[in-house]
Structure formats: structure tokens, C-alpha cells
Design an enzyme around this catalytic site. Structure first.
Site, PDB file in Angstrom:
ATOM      1  N   GLY A  56       0.849  -1.190   0.000  1.00 25.05           N
ATOM      2  CA  GLY A  56       0.000   0.000   0.000  1.00 25.05           C
ATOM      3  C   GLY A  56       0.875   1.227   0.000  1.00 25.05           C
ATOM      4  CB  CYS A  83       5.231  -4.156   0.311  1.00 25.60           C
ATOM      5  SG  CYS A  83       6.055  -2.562   0.245  1.00 25.60           S
ATOM      6  CE1 TYR A  84       0.702   0.685   5.735  1.00 21.64           C
ATOM      7  CE2 TYR A  84      -0.948  -1.034   5.399  1.00 21.64           C
ATOM      8  CZ  TYR A  84      -0.526   0.108   6.055  1.00 21.64           C
ATOM      9  OH  TYR A  84      -1.307   0.662   7.022  1.00 21.64           O
ATOM     10  CG  HIS A 171       6.207  -5.402  -4.329  1.00 19.85           C
ATOM     11  ND1 HIS A 171       4.876  -5.203  -4.075  1.00 19.85           N
ATOM     12  CD2 HIS A 171       6.851  -4.357  -3.787  1.00 19.85           C
ATOM     13  CE1 HIS A 171       4.714  -4.075  -3.412  1.00 19.85           C
ATOM     14  NE2 HIS A 171       5.897  -3.538  -3.223  1.00 19.85           N
ATOM     15  CD  GLU A 173       3.251  -7.959  -5.676  1.00 21.65           C
ATOM     16  OE1 GLU A 173       3.940  -8.702  -4.965  1.00 21.65           O
ATOM     17  OE2 GLU A 173       2.968  -6.789  -5.355  1.00 21.65           O
ATOM     18  CE  LYS A 368     -10.997  -8.003 -22.781  1.00 19.30           C
ATOM     19  NZ  LYS A 368     -12.280  -7.319 -22.907  1.00 19.30           N
TER      20      LYS A 368
END
Ligand code: XMP
Length: 512
Positions: A56, A83-84, A171, A173, A368
């Protein structure tokens, strides 16, 4: 319930929450994004297999720092903070977060401690991670071990397996973190003990079971727009509903060359879908006659579309349900993960919200790229699956000034050449949208020693992530030259071609 095994991603406001959810799904586990305002009981009601706290933008020290109900740690559900999210765990669970005066942004080299613990064991002792933080965790939560560190992050990863609590400052991801996906998979499979059964086949089976349970013997209508979402929704539902499903395809005459025929052929011939094909081109042209103002054009098209759809719908028998291709990002943007309580804002083919149907939205859990994967699995052709976004008002917003049949034909031919040359140059996947625009001006030229006074065609090609911002595509001069020559030689009445080099902002992607 959509899937029994769900990993919740608590969104602390990072742009990464969707990416985390997608990474979890790539590991074959269904994931949902929820806001941090949920209480521990509300989180428990989702029956999650695991919980991931996203990063965040805020500091845990800022006044409006988002926190999580601390009782969530007592649910007995494994938690991974990113992270946050990791800093929050440290702060709430007896660790320490400090401003050390120098943040860490971008690629960083991380070293392992304690063999990397459960999540990083067996990986290199020194590895690349992607960081984006100002504060740093200096002490892990009580009972946790530090399993990795970098120069600026003394606690880059921590684990408290007995409490089922894990945190990483980096991170996992993003693709720049070498072992990011491995770490997420280990959390999901080894810690959360997932059976990783959320596959394309299970998605299709579950969606079909839901449709058949919801619809029972009622009739369903679906507006096919030619785009990928409504096409996949219809293909998915058709197998379960058979003749209870009627698709309505309103051909406004303002579509790209051969597009209408392609949609019809795909659905009638390959799927045997009951299809009402409304050829409304002449009605649309008549309604647009003499109209030049862009917003007026859009309004006329929108209203006529609804009228024509409603007429066709009456032919389809009394349908109780409207099948729509609403996607998960639409649901998230409208404020949460409780699909049933959300009023859908995403209407296939520009249908209004006040058409009185109950909605069926079989794609509401999917991103999508997952919808495209479902479409492929269902055997939809690439021309539909890879289709670029196309505006509801169609070519009318790419013809500046009055729309006439001749101008539509000119634009369709030029537009086909633009896209065909990009396909030949193998550029179509790098380009978000590519098309031709026909402005309301003519210019002087010379062809075969004769003066010409012909139409100008503008080529527009943009790259984008989400259409909110866009940049003009750096297409090579050779490709532009081929397009220009082919358009001038093949499209009657055109004697000049220009390339639009405007980004968004300040321009928009479409010209009207
Ligand atoms: P602009 O021109 O605003 O377009 O930069 C952003 C994206 O939206 C598409 N677009 C539309 N899509 N109905 C739609 O479904 C519309 O009326 C409409 N107008 C623009 C445009 O093609 C681009 O992808």
C-alpha cells in the site's frame, strides 16, 4: 459459493492487489480481492484457505494508515503480508517498523538467513527481488524468524510457521523478483495446503453449474457485441441453456469490414446458437443523416441501439434473464467483491441499466486474460478472442462530420488495410488499438499526372494498459509506408494518409 478453496487478497491500496490475485490464480487457486475494512468475522465468512495482505502507498505511521482487525490473526488461517502488509503484521504483532531515512526502490539483491525458511528454502543465497518501500521492518513480529535481508531492509522476509504468519518486504508478484511466483506457490500449496484444483475446466464447469441452477427453465437473452466478453459468456452459457438462450446481434452497419458476418458465422455455424441478427444499418444511417456534432451522434446511436434490441428481444420470447460479460475488474471498480449486491455498470453493447431483467454474469470472477483462456478452451476462434476494444458507436466516431454509406465503405477498407498490415508485421499484440479515421476534409494531390482532390485518411495506433492513458505506437516507417501506399492505391477517393502522433492525454484514443 464460487469455489471452495479461496485465497483472499486484502487490498491496502496498492496497484498490485490485482496482480497478486492473478498470481494466486496462476497457481490454480481462486482468489478474491477484499477491502481491509472487513471485520475478522466477515473475513472468516469467506472461508478462506489463506489471506494475503497487499502492499500500500501509506506508512504504518501515517495518520490514516489502513489497519486490519487484529482478530484476523486468531482465525487459524495462514497469512502472508507483502510490503506494507508485512510492515502492518510486524507492527500489530510485536515487531518494529522504522524510518531508516533511505528507502529502497526497484531491483535489490537479497541474502538468505536460516536457509530461507519454508518459503525460500533451496533458492540461491543471493537473489534479485523488487522493492518499493520507504519504512523498513527492523524487528520481525514476536515469535518470527528473519529469513532474508537486503542492505536497506534488515528484515526482508520473516516467518512464524507455528502462528502461520509470514511476511516479505519485497514484491513477489512482480516478474523482477526472481523467485516471486515460487514463493507465492509455496505459501499456497505448502502452507495453506491447497489442492490447486482451480483450472480452466473447473472454472467452466462451475460457471455452467451456476447458470443452470440460476436459470432453471426460464429464457435468457444475450446481446452479442462482437467483443470477446459477450462472446465468451454466450459460448459458456449455450452448452447449458441450448434453445433457452437467444443471442441478439444488432448490426449497426458501423462495424469493421466483415465483422458482422464473422460474429454470425462463429455463433450460428460453430455453436448452433439461436441468434437474432438484426440488420439495422439503414436505420442507423437514416438516424444519423445530417448530424455532425459528436455527442449528438453518440446519443442517437445509443438510443436507437436500445430500441432495436428491445424489438428483437420481444421476438425472443419473454426472457427473464440478461446474460452479460461483466468482468471481475468491473466488479472491483464498483466497490467490492460481493457480486450479488453490486449493480452492474458494464453493459454489453451499450444496453441501459433500466432494462428489466435479472442478470447472469458468468465471467464476474474472471480477469480479461482468464476470459480469453476460457474462450480458447471453448473453441472460439482467435479473431474473436484477440479482438481489440471497439467503441459501441463504432465507425461513426471515426468518421468526422456526417456519416454516410460511402464514407463508411471508404473507412472500412482503409481500416482493414491498417490492421492487416500490422498483423503482417506481427505487431498486433503490441498494439492496444489500431484503426483508420476519416476526417471531414479533402486535399489536393497528383496521381498519374492528374490533379486529384480526394479524402485524407488518418492512421491511429496506440499502446496502452487500460485505455485510461495511451501513447501513439512507434510503428516503423516501413510499415507506415506500406499502409499509406496500399490505402492510396486501393481505396477509391483517398489521396493522402497521415499518422496521428498524439498521446492520451491530451488527446483521446478515438477522434470523437
Ligand atoms: P477514448 O477515446 O475516450 O477511448 O480515449 C478509451 C477507450 O474506450 C473505447 N470507447 C468506447 N467503448 N463505448 C465503448 O464500449 C463507447 O462509446 C466508447 N467510446 C470509446 C475506445 O475505443 C478506447 O478503447
Amino acid at each position: 459459493m464460487h469455489a471452495t478453496e479461496t485465497v483472499l487478497v486484502v487490498d491496502f491500496g496498492a496497484q498490485y492487489a490485482q496482480l497478486i490475485a492473478r498470481r494466486v490464480r496462476e497457481a490454480n487457486v481462486y482468489s478474491e480481492i477484499v477491502p481491509p475494512t472487513l471485520s475478522a468475522d466477515e473475513i472468516a465468512a469467506h472461508n478462506p484457505l489463506g489471506i494475503i495482505f497487499s502492499g500500500g502507498p501509506a506508512s504504518v505511521y501515517s495518520e490514516n494508515a489502513l489497519v486490519i482487525d487484529p482478530q484476523v490473526y486468531d482465525l487459524g488461517v495462514p497469512i502472508l503480508g507483502i510490503c506494507y502488509g508485512a510492515q502492518l503484521i510486524a507492527q500489530q504483532r510485536g515487531g518494529r517498523v522504522q524510518r531508516n531515512g533511505r528507502g529502497e526502490y526497484g531491483k535489490a539483491t537479497m541474502s538468505l538467513n536460516d536457509n530461507g525458511g519454508c518459503l525460500l528454502s533451496g533458492t540461491q543465497n543471493s537473489q534479485q527481488v523488487w522493492m518499493s518501500h520507504f519504512d523498513a521492518i527492523t524487528h520481525p513480529p514476536l515469535g518470527a524468524t528473519t529469513t532474508a535481508f537486503t542492505e536497506s531492509a534488515p528484515v526482508a522476509a520473516f516467518e512464524a510457521p507455528a502462528q502461520q504468519i509470514f511476511g516479505v518486504q519485497f514484491h513477489p508478484e512482480v516478474i523482477h523478483t526472481t523467485h516471486g511466483q515460487l514463493l507465492i506457490e509455496r505459501f499456497i500449496k505448502d502452507v495453506c495446503k491447497s489442492s490447486a484444483a482451480w483450472t480452466m475446466n473447473s472454472i467452466i464447469e462451475t460457471a455452467r453449474a451456476e447458470i443452470s441452477e440460476q436459470v432453471q427453465g426460464e429464457r435468457v437473452v444475450c446481446g452479442l457485441s462482437g467483443g470477446v466478453d459477450s462472446a465468451v459468456a454466450a459460448a459458456l452459457a449455450h452448452e447449458v441453456l441450448g434453445d433457452q438462450l437467444t443471442c441478439v446481434f444488432v448490426d449497426t452497419g458501423l462495424m469493421r469490414l466483415n465483422e458482422g458476418t464473422q460474429v454470425i458465422e462463429t455463433f450460428e455455424q460453430n455453436f448452433g446458437v439461436r441468434l437474432i441478427h438484426v440488420q439495422a444499418g439503414e436505420r442507423f444511417l437514416a438516424a444519423l443523416s445530417g448530424i455532425t456534432e459528436p455527442e449528438t451522434k453518440r446519443k442517437i446511436i445509443g438510443e436507437l441501439f436500445i430500441r432495436v434490441f428491445e424489438e428483437a428481444q420481444t421476438q425472443a420470447g419473454e426472457a427473464k434473464y440478461l446474460l452479460q460479460g461483466t468482468l471481475y475488474p468491473d466488479i472491483i471498480e464498483s466497490g467490492g467483491g460481493h457480486a450479488s449486491t453490486i449493480k452492474s455498470h458494464h453493459n454489453v453493447g451499450g444496453l441501459p441499466e433500466n432494462i428489466k431483467f435479472d442478470l447472469i454474469e458468468p465471467l464476474r470472477h474472471l480477469f480479461k486474460d482468464e476470459v480469453r483462456a476460457v474462450g480458447r478452451q471453448l473453441g472460439l476462434p482467435d479473431e474473436i478472442i484477440e479482438r481489440q476494444p471497439f467503441p459501441g458507436p463504432g465507425l461513426a466516431v471515426r468518421i468526422i462530420g456526417e456519416v454516410t454509406a460511402t464514407k463508411v465503405a471508404t473507412l472500412q477498407q482503409a481500416d482493414f488495410i491498417v490492421r492487416d498490415e500490422l498483423r503482417k508485421a506481427d505487431l498486433e499484440h503490441e498494439i492496444w488499438q489500431s484503426f483508420a479515421v476519416l476526417p471531414d476534409i479533402r486535399t489536393v494531390g497528383v496521381m498519374g499526372d492528374e490533379r486529384t482532390y480526394g479524402h485524407l485518411v488518418i492512421i491511429r495506433a496506440v499502446t496502452s494498459e487500460d485505455a485510461m492513458t495511451a501513447d501513439w505506437a512507434r510503428i516503423s516507417h516501413e510499415v507506415l509506408e506500406t499502409m499509406s501506399n496500399r490505402i492510396i492505391n486501393r481505396v477509391p477517393g483517398v489521396n493522402r494518409v497521415a499518422y496521428d502522433i498524439t498521446s492520451k492525454p491530451p488527446g483521446t484514443i478515438e477522434w470523437e
